[in-house]
Write an enzyme that holds these catalytic residues in place. Structure first.
Site: not given
Ligand code: AMP
Length: 182
Positions: A8, A139, A128, A122
């Site tokens: 994404k 996740r 990360r 990654r």
């Molecule tokens: P990402 O970088 O999109 O994989 O997001 C990393 C982490 O941020 C996720 O595992 C959640 O803990 C939190 N997070 C990101 N976007 C959301 C969302 N829309 N709703 C809830 N938690 C989020």
């Protein structure tokens, strides 16, 4: 939309360059907040570390405050938001209140086995904190739990397009442009 590791972020960044619009990544905003220990970061930290979803009201507030800034005038790509139907409903209202609308929802589809390989890679490259095997599995589980309802929601609105997210990022990029009709 797409599972963790679907690409994404990478794909959004290419669209930003091509379409001259901005990317809003709730994950990036939350990671920055955690690193700089702001109020939001302190509230969100435990969820991020465990790979759980941050409460809806926190992420909805992020979006509400972000999309009214001047750099969003030309449009924006939401990366990683919404992740629940509650967030999707809130988004619709926020957009409506601001005289905006969603043009399309793109789902980047990648099989789970490949996702785990990508996320572990990654973890080595980006360090990360949430890219370790147990958090990755959580996740993916969290994602799957909320997925069906969200897909149904956007299917019914006729906004959803599936894109094959396997292969190199250039290939995926081409598929996304095709889906967007550009
Ligand atoms: P990402 O970088 O999109 O994989 O997001 C990393 C982490 O941020 C996720 O595992 C959640 O803990 C939190 N997070 C990101 N976007 C959301 C969302 N829309 N709703 C809830 N938690 C989020």
């Amino acid at each position: 939309m797409g599972p963790p590791g679907a690409g994404k972020g990478t794909q959004s960044k290419t669209l930003v360059d091509t379409l001259s619009i901005i990317q809003i990544s709730t994950g990036e905003i939350l990671r920055d907040a955690v690193n700089s220990e702001t109020r939001l970061g302190l509230d969100a930290k435990e969820y991020l570390t465990a790979g759980n979803l941050v409460p809806d009201e926190l992420v909805i507030k992020i979006i509400e405050e972000r999309i009214i800034l001047p750099d969003c005038r030309n449009g924006f790509i939401l990366d990683g938001f919404p992740r629940t139907v509650e967030q999707a409903i809130a988004l619709e209202k926020i957009l409506q209140d601001n005289g905006r609308k969603l043009d399309m929802v793109i789902f980047i589809d990648v099989p789970e086995k490949e996702l785990i390989t990508r996320l572990l890679k990654r973890a080595e490259l980006e360090k990360r904190e949430d890219d370790n095997l147990s958090t990755i599995k959580n996740r993916l589980d969290v994602f799957k739990k909320k997925l069906e309802a969200l897909i149904e929601y956007y299917k019914q609105k006729g906004l959803l397009k599936f894109v094959d997210g396997t292969g190199g990022s250039d290939e995926v990029n081409k598929r996304i442009f095709k889906a967007l009709g550009i």
